[in-house]
Every structure is written in structure tokens, then in C-alpha cells.
Design an enzyme around this catalytic site. Structure first.
Site, PDB file in Angstrom:
ATOM      1  N   GLU A 279     -19.513  -4.235  -1.405  1.00 19.96           N
ATOM      2  CA  GLU A 279     -18.846  -2.935  -1.478  1.00 19.96           C
ATOM      3  C   GLU A 279     -17.713  -2.753  -2.791  1.00 19.96           C
ATOM      4  OE1 GLU A 279     -18.529  -2.540   3.307  1.00 19.96           O
ATOM      5  OE2 GLU A 279     -16.909  -3.529   2.334  1.00 19.96           O
ATOM      6  N   PRO A 280     -18.348  -3.118  -3.740  1.00 22.54           N
ATOM      7  CA  PRO A 280     -17.262  -2.786  -4.987  1.00 22.54           C
ATOM      8  C   PRO A 280     -16.710  -1.455  -5.116  1.00 22.54           C
ATOM      9  CG  PRO A 280     -19.709  -2.957  -5.808  1.00 22.54           C
ATOM     10  CD  PRO A 280     -19.853  -3.122  -4.304  1.00 22.54           C
ATOM     11  N   GLY A 281     -15.461  -1.636  -5.340  1.00 23.18           N
ATOM     12  CA  GLY A 281     -14.870  -0.186  -5.718  1.00 23.18           C
ATOM     13  C   GLY A 281     -14.404  -0.506  -7.109  1.00 23.18           C
ATOM     14  N   ARG A 318       0.022   1.707  -9.071  1.00 25.21           N
ATOM     15  CA  ARG A 318      -0.049   0.401  -9.004  1.00 25.21           C
ATOM     16  C   ARG A 318       0.919  -0.207  -9.860  1.00 25.21           C
ATOM     17  NH1 ARG A 318      -3.529  -1.966 -11.601  1.00 25.21           N
ATOM     18  NH2 ARG A 318      -4.157  -3.573 -10.067  1.00 25.21           N
ATOM     19  N   TYR A 322       2.342  -2.865  -6.762  1.00 26.72           N
ATOM     20  CA  TYR A 322       1.793  -3.961  -6.637  1.00 26.72           C
ATOM     21  C   TYR A 322       2.252  -4.881  -8.082  1.00 26.72           C
ATOM     22  CZ  TYR A 322      -1.975  -1.548  -4.035  1.00 26.72           C
ATOM     23  OH  TYR A 322      -2.688  -0.805  -3.450  1.00 26.72           O
ATOM     24  N   CYS A 347      12.217  10.906  -9.840  1.00 32.94           N
ATOM     25  CA  CYS A 347      13.613  10.631  -9.434  1.00 32.94           C
ATOM     26  C   CYS A 347      13.708   9.254  -8.599  1.00 32.94           C
ATOM     27  CB  CYS A 347      14.441  11.734  -8.676  1.00 32.94           C
ATOM     28  SG  CYS A 347      14.488  13.089  -9.604  1.00 32.94           S
ATOM     29  N   GLU A 348      13.231   8.047  -9.195  1.00 31.55           N
ATOM     30  CA  GLU A 348      13.044   6.768  -8.673  1.00 31.55           C
ATOM     31  C   GLU A 348      13.091   5.708  -9.860  1.00 31.55           C
ATOM     32  OE1 GLU A 348      12.081   5.928  -5.220  1.00 31.55           O
ATOM     33  OE2 GLU A 348      11.526   7.958  -4.360  1.00 31.55           O
ATOM     34  N   TYR A 376      -8.120   3.418  -7.785  1.00 30.90           N
ATOM     35  CA  TYR A 376      -7.070   3.400  -7.069  1.00 30.90           C
ATOM     36  C   TYR A 376      -5.666   4.105  -8.094  1.00 30.90           C
ATOM     37  CZ  TYR A 376      -9.331   0.293  -4.286  1.00 30.90           C
ATOM     38  OH  TYR A 376     -10.460  -0.396  -3.582  1.00 30.90           O
TER      39      TYR A 376
HETATM   40  N1  PLP Z   1     -14.393  -3.039   1.303  1.00 31.03           N
HETATM   41  C1  PLP Z   1     -13.392  -2.813   2.082  1.00 31.03           C
HETATM   42  C2  PLP Z   1     -13.623  -3.022   3.625  1.00 31.03           C
HETATM   43  C3  PLP Z   1     -12.138  -2.810   1.650  1.00 31.03           C
HETATM   44  O1  PLP Z   1     -11.074  -2.686   2.315  1.00 31.03           O
HETATM   45  C4  PLP Z   1     -12.130  -2.485   0.029  1.00 31.03           C
HETATM   46  C5  PLP Z   1     -10.850  -2.192  -0.250  1.00 31.03           C
HETATM   47  O2  PLP Z   1      -9.680  -2.265   0.126  1.00 31.03           O
HETATM   48  C6  PLP Z   1     -13.337  -2.417  -0.483  1.00 31.03           C
HETATM   49  C7  PLP Z   1     -14.400  -2.868  -0.165  1.00 31.03           C
HETATM   50  C8  PLP Z   1     -13.235  -2.113  -1.983  1.00 31.03           C
HETATM   51  O3  PLP Z   1     -12.288  -3.162  -2.817  1.00 31.03           O
HETATM   52  P1  PLP Z   1     -12.370  -3.091  -4.438  1.00 31.03           P
HETATM   53  O4  PLP Z   1     -12.109  -1.702  -4.652  1.00 31.03           O
HETATM   54  O5  PLP Z   1     -11.352  -4.402  -4.511  1.00 31.03           O
HETATM   55  O6  PLP Z   1     -13.764  -3.622  -4.816  1.00 31.03           O
END
Ligand code: PLP
Length: 418
Positions: A279-281, A318, A322, A347-348, A376
């Protein structure tokens, strides 16, 4: 070697380009702040991981949360990608983008009854379940709809990943997943749930992880769990979802070594009857995007030079959330360098992109690009201080198109009832 985070954003004759499009022209045509995305980067990153896993039956589910514009989702699904979703809204987006339900996996600790109903009506591939009460609720909803829900148990492997503590998710103290010790109890409960079919194990240990070892550890632990489940009679539990979290290069540090990771995965799961999901984001969307913002003022105080731009923490959180590094580049290179704080209009005091950073000399009205902002960024943007959300533009070769128009002041109040 070129830094991978700048591969798709390069200077030509002192002007910053995304693919073959000048970013100054984008800023002039669409205004600022504006998010720009390289379609080639999105596709290349997906293809890289897809090829790396080619020894195994697998599905790459792009994590919608990282950048959820429907045009991006459509482009990814056309490339063959599935989707990892975490809400009814994301299921809605994925389906609207043309993603086939059997390519959608659904995670998240707080699935509501109506979200579960939507998922079952849609016919998604599987739920990644995070607690026994959640599985019980899914069973009940499935019963009321006379459907069977396919699920994976998200196990919490208690793996330490070297990343920011807000984005580690695979430690015992995190809210995510089910502890290994609880598994026998969960399995015997599932045996009494006729509308639940356990087909897999899911792990996701955190985000922006650049080392391979934590993934190896999590994969080994997940595999142990699968062996145990088989021994408990769960013969159909053959899907291994290794989650996302693959890190990208924001600065000069390491980026994730896909080839090494793939070799390790090969070794761990070879000869096993396993269907692999990842599940790459960020890995796909992160380096693909930049936020263009225009300098409003250059303000010198006794101790600092502030570059005040027309975007900020409300549109890219970010750095402040973070303490993350985001590279800031002048779209038109100038001679010389200076040490500045790049800050927004909010205003922060937490409203900054860079602090005490040496960047190329900058003047009022210059356009700056905040690189590696595709993940993100827009997805976490808000209207704080009543700034309308920025526009988004997708670039492909020498062409560009608006994929989200800039919000207007009317948009800000349109849902407010007087
Ligand atoms: N899968 C799950 C269950 C997640 O919670 C996340 C991010 O929070 C991702 C995949 C995607 O993470 P990333 O964008 O770091 O690949």
C-alpha cells in the site's frame, strides 16, 4: 547521481521545470499557491515497485490518503493500480475514479456502520481489521445485508521503524492493529461469525521508513502469524498485505532501496502460496509534487531574514507537524545564497516551510517551489485563516491541465447557514 527527489523537477537555463513545463509559466497561468504534479513520476514509481514484485502474484494498492485527487486516482488505476482506502469518502473517490471494487482494500481503526455498509455494497476486496469489536460489527452488518465480508487481520508486529513518532504505527503502544497474543482469541471468535471470511494478514509499521530491515522484520512476523493461522484451520488465509511506509528522499539522505527490499521479500516468501499486497502512498506521490508559492515580502529583523510567501502550514503541514525537511527552490535561479526563514501568512509561529535555511538569493515576487510535496500536502490542507484551497495542476511531458480549480471566497462560506 541526481538526487531522486529532484529527478522530475530540474533546472534548464536557470528556470525550474517539471517534466518539460516551466514552473514560472504554471504560476503565471494558474496563480499561486498551486500544487503541480509530474504524471511521469507517479507512473514510474508505481512501475518500479510493480516490476520489483513480479516474481509473485501481487496487487499494488496506492494509498489514497497521500494524495486523493480523482484525476490522480484515475491515472493510477489506468496504470493497473488498486487502492488502499481508510474511509467511506475514499471508497467513494476510488469508485468515482473507475477503480474496480476487487482492487480496493479498506483499513482504519474507526470504521462506522455506514462506512461498512458502503464497503459491502461496493463489494471491495477486503477489510483490514484492527480490533475484535470492529470484526463483530462487520459480521453484524454483513449479516443484515446477507453478504460475506472478506477480512484480513491487521497485526501489530511491535517493530521499531526509524521515523517520526507521529508516523510509527507498528509499536505495541500504537492504536493500530491487533497484538499477536490476542490472535488465538480472535480466531476462535471469528469461527463463530458466519458472515466473516478470514483471507489475509495485514501489517503497516509506519510511514517515511527508508531502511529495509523493519519491513523484513514485519514480513517475517506476519508470515509466522499466517503459519499459526493455518495450524488453527484458517486455510484460506493466503493474502499477505505488507502495508505502505516506503520512504522517499526529502533531503540528501537515503531513499528506499526497492531492489534490496524486493530481494528480501523474495527470500522470505518464496515457494509459499501467497498473494502479496502493498500500500505505497508517499513512495508514489511524494516526489511527484511541488507546491508553488509566491514571495510577498522579504522582512529583515535584527536577527533574521523572513521570506514571507502566500502559502503556509495550512497547505503543507509537514514541516511544523513532523519537523520535516522540505526542499525550497527558487523557480528562477539567482546569483548568491542567503540564510532565511521561509514562512507563511498564518497567525501561528509554527507556520513555516524552512528555518535558518540557506537558499538561493530571493526577491519579493519571486516564485518558490517547495519540492517533494506531492504526499500529505494538498491531502492535509485546510482553510485555516480562511484561505481558499489552492489549485492543482497535472503535468505530462510538455502539457499541463488543471485538475482542481482554486477555491474562491464564496466557496469558503457556501455551506454555512445564516
Ligand atoms: N497503509 C496504511 C494502513 C496506512 O495507515 C498508511 C499511512 O498512514 C499507508 C498505507 C500509506 O503510507 P505511506 O504513504 O507512508 O506509504
Amino acid at each position: 547521481m541526481m538526487n531522486s527527489f529532484r529527478e522530475y523537477f530540474t533546472y534548464r537555463n536557470g528556470k525550474l521545470y517539471c517534466e518539460d513545463v516551466s514552473l514560472e509559466e504554471i504560476a503565471e497561468e494558474y496563480g499561486t499557491p498551486v500544487y503541480v504534479y509530474s504524471s511521469k513520476c507517479f507512473i514510474d514509481k508505481f512501475t518500479q515497485q510493480d516490476k520489483a514484485l513480479s516474481n509473485h502474484p501481487h496487487l499494488i494498492c496506492y494509498s489514497v490518503k497521500s494524495n486523493s485527487n480523482i484525476n490522480i486516482l484515475r491515472m493510477m488505476q489506468e496504470a493497473g493500480c488498486g487502492m488502499d482506502v481508510v474511509s467511506g469518502g475514499e471508497i467513494y473517490r476510488a469508485i468515482a475514479a473507475g477503480v474496480k471494487p476487487e482492487k480496493i482494500v479498506y483499513a482504519g481503526v474507526g470504521k462506522t456502520t455506514s462506512e461498512i455498509e458502503l464497503a459491502l455494497t461496493t463489494g471491495i476486496r477486503m477489510f483490514n481489521c484492527e480490533s475484535l469489536p470492529e470484526i463483530e460489527r462487520i459480521n453484524m452488518v454483513a449479516q443484515s445485508m446477507n453478504k460475506t465480508a472478506r477480512i484480513a487481520i491487521r497485526v501489530n508486529p511491535d517493530v521499531t521503524a526509524n521515523t517520526h513518532h507521529y508516523i510509527t504505527t507498528g509499536r505495541k503502544e500504537n492504536k493500530f492493529g491487533i497484538s499477536m497474543q490476542l490472535l488465538p482469541h480472535i480466531v476462535s471468535a471469528i469461527k463463530n461469525m458466519p458472515y466473516i471470511k478470514l483471507i489475509g494478514i495485514h501489517v503497516h509499521i509506519g510511514s517515511q521508513i527508508t531502511e529495509v530491515e523493519p519491513f523484513e522484520e514485519a514480513c517475517n512476523k506476519a508470515l509466522d502469524v499466517m503459519v499459526k493461522l493455518k495450524a488453527m484451520g484458517m486455510d484460506e488465509c493466503t493474502t499477505l498485505n505488507l502495508g505502505g511506509g516506503f520512504g522517499i528522499q526529502y533531503n540528501d539522505g537515503n531513499s528506499f532501496d526497492v531492489a534490496r527490499w524486493a530481494t528480501i521479500i523474495d527470500n522470505v516468501i518464496k515457494d509459499k502460496n501467497i498473494f502479496l499486497i502493498i500500500e505505497p502512498g508517499r513512495y508514489i506521490s511524494g516526489s511527484s509534487g511541488a507546491l508553488l508559492t509566491r514571495v510577498q515580502y522579504k522582512k529583515k529583523t535584527d536577527t533574521k531574514t523572513f521570506i514571507i510567501v502566500d502559502s503556509g502550514m495550512h497547505q503543507l503541514i509537514r514541516p511544523t507537524l513532523y519537523q520535516a525537511y522540505q526542499h525550497v527552490a527558487n523557480v528562477t535561479l539567482r546569483e548568491g545564497k542567503e540564510i532565511v526563514d521561509v514562512v507563511g501568512p498564518i497567525c501561528e509561529s509554527g507556520d513555516f516551510f524552512a528555518k535558518d535555511r540557506e537558499i538561493s538569493y530571493t526577491m519579493q515576487d519571486d516564485c518558490l517551489a517547495v519540492l517533494s510535496a506531492g504526499a500529505y500536502g494538498m491531502a492535509m490542507a485546510s482553510r485555516y485563516n480562511s484561505h481558499p484551497l489552492p489549485a492543482e495542476v497535472l503535468i505530462e511531458g510538455n502539457t499541463h491541465k488543471l485538475i482542481r480549480s482554486r477555491e474562491t471566497y464564496e466557496d469558503l462560506i457556501t455551506r454555512e447557514r445564516v
